[in-house]
Design a protein around this motif. Structure first.
Motif, PDB file in Angstrom:
ATOM      1  N   VAL A 221      16.401 -31.354 -29.319  1.00 56.96           N
ATOM      2  CA  VAL A 221      16.005 -31.986 -28.055  1.00 56.96           C
ATOM      3  C   VAL A 221      16.803 -31.410 -26.902  1.00 56.96           C
ATOM      4  O   VAL A 221      16.264 -31.133 -25.817  1.00 56.96           O
ATOM      5  CB  VAL A 221      16.187 -33.514 -28.155  1.00 56.96           C
ATOM      6  N   TRP A 222      18.101 -31.211 -27.117  1.00 56.54           N
ATOM      7  CA  TRP A 222      18.939 -30.665 -26.033  1.00 56.54           C
ATOM      8  C   TRP A 222      18.502 -29.250 -25.668  1.00 56.54           C
ATOM      9  O   TRP A 222      18.429 -28.907 -24.492  1.00 56.54           O
ATOM     10  CB  TRP A 222      20.397 -30.664 -26.483  1.00 56.54           C
ATOM     11  N   TRP A 223      18.218 -28.424 -26.695  1.00 55.05           N
ATOM     12  CA  TRP A 223      17.886 -27.025 -26.415  1.00 55.05           C
ATOM     13  C   TRP A 223      16.568 -26.912 -25.658  1.00 55.05           C
ATOM     14  O   TRP A 223      16.439 -26.118 -24.731  1.00 55.05           O
ATOM     15  CB  TRP A 223      17.815 -26.249 -27.721  1.00 55.05           C
ATOM     16  N   ASN A 224      15.589 -27.721 -26.047  1.00 54.55           N
ATOM     17  CA  ASN A 224      14.294 -27.640 -25.378  1.00 54.55           C
ATOM     18  C   ASN A 224      14.291 -28.363 -24.035  1.00 54.55           C
ATOM     19  O   ASN A 224      13.586 -27.941 -23.106  1.00 54.55           O
ATOM     20  CB  ASN A 224      13.198 -28.230 -26.269  1.00 54.55           C
ATOM     21  N   GLY A 225      15.039 -29.457 -23.935  1.00 53.55           N
ATOM     22  CA  GLY A 225      14.993 -30.224 -22.701  1.00 53.55           C
ATOM     23  C   GLY A 225      15.909 -29.714 -21.618  1.00 53.55           C
ATOM     24  O   GLY A 225      15.519 -29.660 -20.448  1.00 53.55           O
ATOM     25  N   ILE A 226      17.121 -29.301 -21.986  1.00 51.91           N
ATOM     26  CA  ILE A 226      18.107 -28.881 -20.986  1.00 51.91           C
ATOM     27  C   ILE A 226      18.082 -27.372 -20.780  1.00 51.91           C
ATOM     28  O   ILE A 226      17.985 -26.888 -19.647  1.00 51.91           O
ATOM     29  CB  ILE A 226      19.518 -29.351 -21.397  1.00 51.91           C
ATOM     30  N   ARG A 227      18.170 -26.626 -21.875  1.00 47.91           N
ATOM     31  CA  ARG A 227      18.236 -25.169 -21.736  1.00 47.91           C
ATOM     32  C   ARG A 227      16.901 -24.584 -21.314  1.00 47.91           C
ATOM     33  O   ARG A 227      16.842 -23.717 -20.425  1.00 47.91           O
ATOM     34  CB  ARG A 227      18.698 -24.552 -23.061  1.00 47.91           C
ATOM     35  N   ASN A 228      15.818 -25.025 -21.914  1.00 48.34           N
ATOM     36  CA  ASN A 228      14.491 -24.496 -21.570  1.00 48.34           C
ATOM     37  C   ASN A 228      13.801 -25.282 -20.467  1.00 48.34           C
ATOM     38  O   ASN A 228      12.704 -24.899 -20.031  1.00 48.34           O
ATOM     39  CB  ASN A 228      13.593 -24.470 -22.802  1.00 48.34           C
ATOM     40  N   GLN A 229      14.389 -26.403 -20.060  1.00 48.57           N
ATOM     41  CA  GLN A 229      13.866 -27.252 -18.979  1.00 48.57           C
ATOM     42  C   GLN A 229      12.434 -27.729 -19.259  1.00 48.57           C
ATOM     43  O   GLN A 229      11.646 -27.896 -18.339  1.00 48.57           O
ATOM     44  CB  GLN A 229      13.930 -26.515 -17.640  1.00 48.57           C
ATOM     45  N   ASP A 230      12.140 -27.937 -20.515  1.00 45.59           N
ATOM     46  CA  ASP A 230      10.853 -28.512 -20.897  1.00 45.59           C
ATOM     47  C   ASP A 230      11.085 -30.007 -21.127  1.00 45.59           C
ATOM     48  O   ASP A 230      11.148 -30.496 -22.261  1.00 45.59           O
ATOM     49  CB  ASP A 230      10.323 -27.837 -22.159  1.00 45.59           C
ATOM     50  N   PHE A 231      11.180 -30.745 -20.030  1.00 48.92           N
ATOM     51  CA  PHE A 231      11.634 -32.136 -20.102  1.00 48.92           C
ATOM     52  C   PHE A 231      10.615 -33.032 -20.804  1.00 48.92           C
ATOM     53  O   PHE A 231      10.995 -33.937 -21.543  1.00 48.92           O
ATOM     54  CB  PHE A 231      11.915 -32.652 -18.689  1.00 48.92           C
ATOM     55  N   SER A 232       9.354 -32.821 -20.577  1.00 51.83           N
ATOM     56  CA  SER A 232       8.338 -33.661 -21.214  1.00 51.83           C
ATOM     57  C   SER A 232       8.330 -33.456 -22.729  1.00 51.83           C
ATOM     58  O   SER A 232       8.209 -34.422 -23.492  1.00 51.83           O
ATOM     59  CB  SER A 232       6.958 -33.340 -20.629  1.00 51.83           C
ATOM     60  N   TYR A 233       8.492 -32.235 -23.150  1.00 53.40           N
ATOM     61  CA  TYR A 233       8.518 -31.937 -24.582  1.00 53.40           C
ATOM     62  C   TYR A 233       9.735 -32.590 -25.242  1.00 53.40           C
ATOM     63  O   TYR A 233       9.629 -33.202 -26.310  1.00 53.40           O
ATOM     64  CB  TYR A 233       8.551 -30.429 -24.771  1.00 53.40           C
ATOM     65  N   ALA A 234      10.893 -32.483 -24.599  1.00 50.10           N
ATOM     66  CA  ALA A 234      12.112 -33.089 -25.143  1.00 50.10           C
ATOM     67  C   ALA A 234      12.023 -34.613 -25.140  1.00 50.10           C
ATOM     68  O   ALA A 234      12.509 -35.277 -26.068  1.00 50.10           O
ATOM     69  CB  ALA A 234      13.327 -32.632 -24.344  1.00 50.10           C
ATOM     70  N   ALA A 235      11.394 -35.177 -24.105  1.00 45.90           N
ATOM     71  CA  ALA A 235      11.240 -36.636 -24.060  1.00 45.90           C
ATOM     72  C   ALA A 235      10.340 -37.125 -25.183  1.00 45.90           C
ATOM     73  O   ALA A 235      10.588 -38.176 -25.785  1.00 45.90           O
ATOM     74  CB  ALA A 235      10.667 -37.057 -22.705  1.00 45.90           C
ATOM     75  N   ALA A 236       9.303 -36.374 -25.486  1.00 43.81           N
ATOM     76  CA  ALA A 236       8.421 -36.756 -26.587  1.00 43.81           C
ATOM     77  C   ALA A 236       9.159 -36.695 -27.926  1.00 43.81           C
ATOM     78  O   ALA A 236       9.018 -37.584 -28.777  1.00 43.81           O
ATOM     79  CB  ALA A 236       7.192 -35.844 -26.609  1.00 43.81           C
ATOM     80  N   ALA A 237       9.968 -35.650 -28.116  1.00 40.30           N
ATOM     81  CA  ALA A 237      10.750 -35.548 -29.354  1.00 40.30           C
ATOM     82  C   ALA A 237      11.767 -36.683 -29.454  1.00 40.30           C
ATOM     83  O   ALA A 237      11.964 -37.264 -30.532  1.00 40.30           O
ATOM     84  CB  ALA A 237      11.446 -34.192 -29.419  1.00 40.30           C
ATOM     85  N   GLY A 238      12.415 -37.011 -28.344  1.00 33.40           N
ATOM     86  CA  GLY A 238      13.362 -38.131 -28.362  1.00 33.40           C
ATOM     87  C   GLY A 238      12.686 -39.462 -28.606  1.00 33.40           C
ATOM     88  O   GLY A 238      13.249 -40.352 -29.264  1.00 33.40           O
ATOM     89  N   LEU A 239      11.457 -39.617 -28.090  1.00 37.43           N
ATOM     90  CA  LEU A 239      10.713 -40.856 -28.319  1.00 37.43           C
ATOM     91  C   LEU A 239      10.338 -41.003 -29.795  1.00 37.43           C
ATOM     92  O   LEU A 239      10.410 -42.106 -30.363  1.00 37.43           O
ATOM     93  CB  LEU A 239       9.468 -40.877 -27.442  1.00 37.43           C
ATOM     94  N   ILE A 240       9.955 -39.911 -30.419  1.00 38.10           N
ATOM     95  CA  ILE A 240       9.655 -39.947 -31.858  1.00 38.10           C
ATOM     96  C   ILE A 240      10.905 -40.332 -32.637  1.00 38.10           C
ATOM     97  O   ILE A 240      10.854 -41.148 -33.576  1.00 38.10           O
ATOM     98  CB  ILE A 240       9.110 -38.580 -32.313  1.00 38.10           C
TER      99      ILE A 240
END
Length: 365
Positions: free
Chosen positions: A319-338
């Motif tokens: 989640v950190w790599w996709n949300g913070i490093r790649n700035q794909d916040f919606s994708y990381a939020a979906a993974a965190g929600l799961i």
């Protein structure tokens, strides 16, 4: 007046005085007109006065607040912290259903209202991503290893310390064991690197005696065991406190009675000590199962480059790599929600199992 008349009157008076009050005998006192005197006020079938109010022990909300207002005010700062840092951020999960772009507005919060809605598209991307399933597999492998190798160790250490007779030795041993809990993960990884690394103490000692050295800190095959060992060294001593607190509530009379009946140390531990720890073990096990998808973000992130992504990638780092490093916040939020939904399901399931075993768990039935 004759002597017999006086005697009859005196006897009648004495009989009237001795008759029980309110009785139906003919000798009892009557009011005027031959009627029985009325009952005293407050002697009716229903209780009057205090008894007609609220039941004892049940106070109104206002009275309870006035009684406990000091305790309530003391909890307000903690409630505010939980509200601000735990519950309000939950509202940000709406970006999991959007194509969120923080640059649509000067304010990232306002950008939530301006981002387009895409429904479940982010979840479809996650379930189709093999890297996500690889992170899930690594997460559960580390969880089961820590559950089997780490969870029983605080219980065993608590039993060992509790068996020490001298209080001073017990206090010193407990302080030494839970001291590493206050170390940061940077320091813990550094200590293990100085011991098990390629330039560590063990490798250098082996080379000086003609053997080939090794480097466990960069070996992906033993990385999961190394992470478990780091967790045990850092946090096992801190977990002792909970179990020692549970053991302190066990009366010494139980041990003395069992010893008088001929029970040895092992039987006293099996029939007295472990049953006393059973509710605490069940509670901590439920909490540990609920935290199964969180196996140490900082610890794994520090060793990510040494062992590679394949061995160290878990859900938190994913989640950190996709949300913070790649700035794909919606994708990381979906993974965190799961992750949050699965964790909640694990807590409810483990708590149900605890109820079936006769324990209270996190909450009562």
């Amino acid at each position: 007046m004759s002597h017999s008349t006086v005697s009859r009157n005196t006897t009648g008076a004495q009989t009237a005085e001795q008759a029980p009050e309110g009785s139906g005998d003919a000798a009892g006192p009557r009011g005027r007109g031959g009627k029985k005197p009325g009952r005293r006020p407050g002697r009716s079938g229903k209780k009057s006065g205090r008894a007609s109010g609220p039941a004892p022990g049940k106070l109104g909300l206002r009275l309870r607040f006035r009684r406990d207002r000091t305790l309530v005010l003391m909890t307000v700062p903690a409630l505010l912290l939980v509200l601000v840092f735990n519950y309000i951020p939950i509202l940000g999960n709406v970006v999991a259903f959007q194509d969120y772009d923080p640059y649509l507005s000067e304010n990232g919060f306002v950008a939530i209202f301006e981002s387009p809605w895409i429904g479940l598209e982010q979840f479809e991307r996650i379930f189709a991503d093999s890297a996500f399933w690889h992170a899930v597999r690594n997460t559960f492998v580390l969880f089961f290893l820590q559950l089997v190798l780490y969870f029983p160790i605080p219980i065993l250490l608590a039993l060992l310390i509790n068996s020490v007779v001298r209080p001073r030795v017990r206090a010193v041993a407990q302080a030494i064991m839970y001291l590493p809990h206050f170390f940061s993960w940077v320091l813990v990884v550094t200590v293990f690197m100085q011991i098990f690394g390629g330039a560590g103490i063990i490798a250098q000692t082996l080379r000086r005696h003609g053997y080939e050295g090794f480097d466990l800190m960069t070996d992906p095959e033993v990385f999961k065991y190394l992470v478990t060992a780091e967790t045990v060294w850092k946090d096992a001593g801190w977990g002792i406190i909970v179990f020692l607190a549970a053991l302190s509530s066990v009366s010494d009379d139980l041990y003395e009675a069992a010893a008088m009946d001929g029970a040895g140390r092992r039987r006293r531990m099996w029939h007295i000590t472990l049953p006393a720890l059973r509710p605490v073990i069940a509670l901590l096990l439920v909490l540990r199962v609920g935290d199964a998808l969180t196996v140490g973000f900082e610890q794994l992130l520090l060793q990510r480059q040494a062992v590679g992504v394949a061995a160290s990638e878990v859900l938190d780092t994913y989640v950190w790599w996709n949300g913070i490093r790649n700035q794909d916040f919606s994708y990381a939020a979906a993974a965190g929600l799961i992750k949050g939904v699965v964790g909640l399901a694990l807590v409810l399931t483990a708590n149900k199992v605890a109820h079936l075993m006769g324990e209270q768990g996190v909450y009562k039935k």
